[in-house]
Design an enzyme around this catalytic site. Structure first.
Site, PDB file in Angstrom:
ATOM      1  N   GLN A 392      20.157  71.890  -8.322  1.00 47.86           N
ATOM      2  CA  GLN A 392      20.406  72.951  -7.337  1.00 47.86           C
ATOM      3  C   GLN A 392      21.584  73.828  -7.746  1.00 47.86           C
ATOM      4  OE1 GLN A 392      19.917  69.752  -6.604  1.00 47.86           O
ATOM      5  NE2 GLN A 392      18.807  69.492  -4.673  1.00 47.86           N
ATOM      6  N   GLN A 414      16.810  76.286 -10.306  1.00 48.44           N
ATOM      7  CA  GLN A 414      16.441  75.665  -9.041  1.00 48.44           C
ATOM      8  C   GLN A 414      17.232  76.301  -7.897  1.00 48.44           C
ATOM      9  OE1 GLN A 414      16.351  71.403  -9.196  1.00 48.44           O
ATOM     10  NE2 GLN A 414      16.182  71.156  -6.980  1.00 48.44           N
ATOM     11  N   ASP A 415      16.514  76.671  -6.808  1.00 49.88           N
ATOM     12  CA  ASP A 415      17.173  77.194  -5.591  1.00 49.88           C
ATOM     13  C   ASP A 415      17.884  78.538  -5.805  1.00 49.88           C
ATOM     14  OD1 ASP A 415      16.294  74.884  -4.440  1.00 49.88           O
ATOM     15  OD2 ASP A 415      18.272  74.069  -3.970  1.00 49.88           O
ATOM     16  N   ASP A 436      11.646  75.452  -6.222  1.00 47.32           N
ATOM     17  CA  ASP A 436      12.037  75.932  -4.875  1.00 47.32           C
ATOM     18  C   ASP A 436      12.907  77.180  -4.973  1.00 47.32           C
ATOM     19  OD1 ASP A 436      10.843  73.531  -4.154  1.00 47.32           O
ATOM     20  OD2 ASP A 436      12.741  72.482  -3.859  1.00 47.32           O
ATOM     21  N   ARG A 504       6.091  74.397  -1.235  1.00 46.86           N
ATOM     22  CA  ARG A 504       6.008  73.043  -0.692  1.00 46.86           C
ATOM     23  C   ARG A 504       6.898  72.965   0.544  1.00 46.86           C
ATOM     24  NH1 ARG A 504       9.598  68.878  -4.365  1.00 46.86           N
ATOM     25  NH2 ARG A 504      11.382  70.250  -4.754  1.00 46.86           N
TER      26      ARG A 504
END
Ligand SMILES: *[C@@H]1O[C@H](CO)[C@@H](O)[C@H](O)[C@H]1NC(C)=O
Ligand SMILES: *[C@@H]1O[C@H](CO)[C@@H](O)[C@H](O)[C@H]1NC(C)=O
Ligand SMILES: *[C@@H]1O[C@H](CO)[C@@H](O)[C@H](O)[C@H]1NC(C)=O
Ligand SMILES: *[C@@H]1O[C@H](CO)[C@@H](O)[C@H](O)[C@H]1NC(C)=O
Ligand SMILES: *[C@@H]1O[C@H](CO)[C@@H](O)[C@H](O)[C@H]1NC(C)=O
Length: 599
Positions: A392, A414-415, A436, A504
């Site tokens: 993250q 990520q993120d 994500d 998701r």
């Protein structure tokens, strides 16, 4: 990279509006009739009650040994009052998910206040005040807990901030309800939904900040009551305003002026949104200029922000000259209506590398953080360069209501984009990432954007979105409209060796709509992937509409109850700028924004 902009089809929009007005009138008529019936019923009940009390009075007169008729009558009135209050409370609570919590808290609140009114509006105000009081109680309680490791201490520090954020939203909500009458309440409904959704989200973010264990469980348990009360408030808002909104349809929307623009919008804002080419726009005058080379008043964005006056009118424009800015600017809550614009999203770039693996909580990893409402960014880049192996690592975190991003770049793994809370509009942006990489619990629309999926770590899959709606009453979700979802150049060759998904469910009621977008072949035919086991698969809402490209085929998509497949046009319409973000009240309706569907 140039982004295609679509011509504004005024004729179609006019027709749409006509149709809408027609529909509204129809609904109005039906509701008006319904209200007439209600009024008639109330009148009957009133006559009935009066007749009964008249009968009571008669008996009273006949009973010779009545000790104190006046006192008795007062007691009677009080009982009637209590009964009526209870009835009103019961009715109001009937639409909530936590009926008992609702009745208990409201009765208690009203019971302790003899002068409290039973108008639906006042009950709603009471319901929100109850949330605030409970939140304070929980805060006082958890403050005494033992946070004995740096992780726990840090997580609690975040919680303090988040609690304050939640309190502010509740405060705004109470004030807003207070200023309305019951019949005008519907004009505040979108704001109330928006603020209360954020309250839910802040609580969840607080809990999420703790490592798994007793403390987390205990925080979760403590906050359960607040969550229930917040959910109830959302239900009540919509019940109370729903009754009057259609009848009152004329006043329920801020009207557009004769140009079709929101009448309150400043000329400056309009110009900003209409602008196609910054360099040709003489109207944008920076209040301050930031330049690495010392040619501006400041060398860092953070310094420019720190030097902002506390009071000003209109927008505050910060021009960020070409350069790579290694800093972690925060547009704080009191910095309202700030515009930050650069020389181009690859020229003026803010960059950082905070990340989870090196011990920073996801919430705090953002290179750029926006909390102040009315924020606008244009032609500037935001990066987190930590890389995939650091997990993250947020490039930009946005809490700001009515925030706009035009022709920006958000780059990370990520993120990348944490669209945390409130209403957010992104147009013509380029966003890169792996896992994500667009996530959060805002009501956000990404329009005419390009999502470039980067090469993930060997054991990873890529997922474009992870929306975090916690309660089905929250008015949040991620919408990708007229976007392109493709492999980054560096991933092109290997893209079919990995599994790649549209989204998701980060939370139970995760809601994501992909519409009118081009979906590249790298997206798995299943389209969407689970979070863990069957978590949220029945409660989430994932939908697609009018997508194109080799990844858009839906015949092999997931079969979850929550996956809606290709939705109807009417359904898709709900997730466009006007209904979903109330964008017609704060975005320009002429050019840069598509308010409805394109087809
Ligand atoms: C009691 O109700 C009135 C009217 O609704 C309100 O103005 C007042 O603040 C309430 N008092 C308390 C102690 O809650
Ligand atoms: C709520 O807002 C009012 C007025 O805007 C302010 O006076 C009060 O201190 C605020 N309360 C909290 C808890 O922030
Ligand atoms: C919090 O508690 C609720 C209700 O008991 C439960 O459903 C949920 O899974 C818990 N969440 C966490 C993060 O522990
Ligand atoms: C910012 O610039 C605008 C336009 O030049 C000006 O009207 C406004 O007063 C400035 N604001 C501040 C706080 O300096
Ligand atoms: C921010 O801008 C909006 C819209 O232009 C305006 O209504 C609002 O009053 C402004 N807020 C501040 C604090 O300047």
């Amino acid at each position: 990279m140039a982004f295609q902009d679509f011509d504004y089809i005024s004729e179609r929009r006019k027709n749409e509006q006509k149709q809408k007005a027609k529909n509204r009138i129809m609904i109005g008529v039906v509701l008006f009739l319904a209200v007439l019936v209600l009024i008639a019923a109330a009148a009957c009940a009133y006559v009935y009650i009066n007749r009964n009390s008249a009968a009571d009075g008669k008996t009273g007169k006949h009973s010779t040994n009545h000790p104190n008729p006046a006192k008795d009558k007062a007691a009677h009135a009080k009982d009637d009052g209590n009964a009526a209050t209870l009835k009103a409370v019961k009715m109001l609570c009937s639409s909530t998910d936590y009926i008992q919590t609702c009745q208990d808290s409201l009765s208690k609140y009203i019971g302790s206040n003899a002068t409290a009114s039973k108008q639906p509006k006042d009950l709603l105000q009471a319901a929100i005040s109850v949330v605030s009081a409970e939140l304070q109680k929980v805060y006082d309680k958890v403050s005494t807990m033992n946070f004995d490791t740096p992780e726990l201490k840090g997580a609690f520090e975040d919680c303090k901030v988040l609690f304050q954020d939640a309190k502010d939203e509740l405060n705004s909500s109470v004030s807003s309800v207070h200023q309305q009458t019951t019949t005008s309440l519907s004009s505040s409904t979108p704001d109330l939904n928006n603020w209360l959704s954020a309250v839910m989200s802040y609580q969840e973010t607080c809990i999420d900040g703790f490592p798994d264990g007793d403390v987390k469980t205990s925080m979760n348990t403590s906050l359960q009551s607040v969550k229930e009360l917040t959910s109830n408030s959302l239900a009540i808002v919509n019940q109370v305003s729903g009754l009057f909104s259609a009848v009152n349809f004329g006043a329920s929307r801020r009207l557009l002026d004769h140009d079709g623009l929101p009448s309150w919008m400043s000329d400056e804002d309009r110009r900003m949104l209409k602008r196609k080419d910054k360099s040709k726009d003489k109207s944008l005058v920076p209040n301050v200029t930031v330049a690495l080379d010392g040619s501006g008043q400041f060398k860092t964005i953070s310094d420019a922000l720190a030097a902002m006056p506390t009071a000003y009118e209109g927008r505050y424009n910060i021009y960020v000259k070409e350069g790579i800015y290694q800093e972690y600017p925060i547009v704080s809550k009191n910095m309202i209506n700030v515009t930050i614009y650069g020389d181009g999203s690859q020229k003026s770039v803010v960059t950082g590398n905070k990340n989870f693996v090196d011990g920073v909580r996801t919430f705090q990893t953002a290179t750029f953080t926006v909390l102040g409402d009315g924020f606008m960014a244009q032609s500037i880049g935001f990066k987190n360069t930590a890389g995939g192996e650091k997990h993250q690592a947020v490039a930009i975190r946005v809490q700001a209501d009515r925030s706009v991003f035009l022709n920006c770049r958000m780059e990370g793994y990520q993120d990348t984009v944490y669209a945390q809370t409130h209403r957010q509009f992104y147009r013509g942006c380029l966003i890169t990432g792996t896992v994500d990489f667009i996530f959060g619990d805002a009501a956000s629309i990404f329009q005419n954007c390009v999502m470039y999926i980067m090469k993930p770590l060997d054991n990873q899959q890529t997922i474009v979105t992870a929306q975090g709606r916690i309660d089905k009453r929250e008015t949040t979700g991620i919408v990708l409209q007229n976007c392109k979802i493709l492999a980054d150049k560096g991933f092109e060759e290997d893209k079919m060796k990995f599994k790649n998904y549209l989204g998701r469910p980060w939370k139970e009621y995760s809601r994501t709509i992909v519409m009118e977008s081009e979906i590249g072949e790298l997206i798995d035919p299943a389209g969407w992937m689970p979070w863990e086991g069957d978590f949220a698969l029945n409660t989430l809402y994932y939908a697609e509409y009018a997508n194109t490209g080799p990844g858009a085929k839906t015949d092999s998509r997931v079969k979850w109850a929550g996956y809606k497949g290709i939705i109807s046009k009417t359904e898709a319409q709900k997730y466009t700028v006007t209904p979903f973000l109330q964008g017609d009240t704060w975005l320009d309706s002429n050019t840069k924004v598509r308010f409805g569907l394109s087809s």
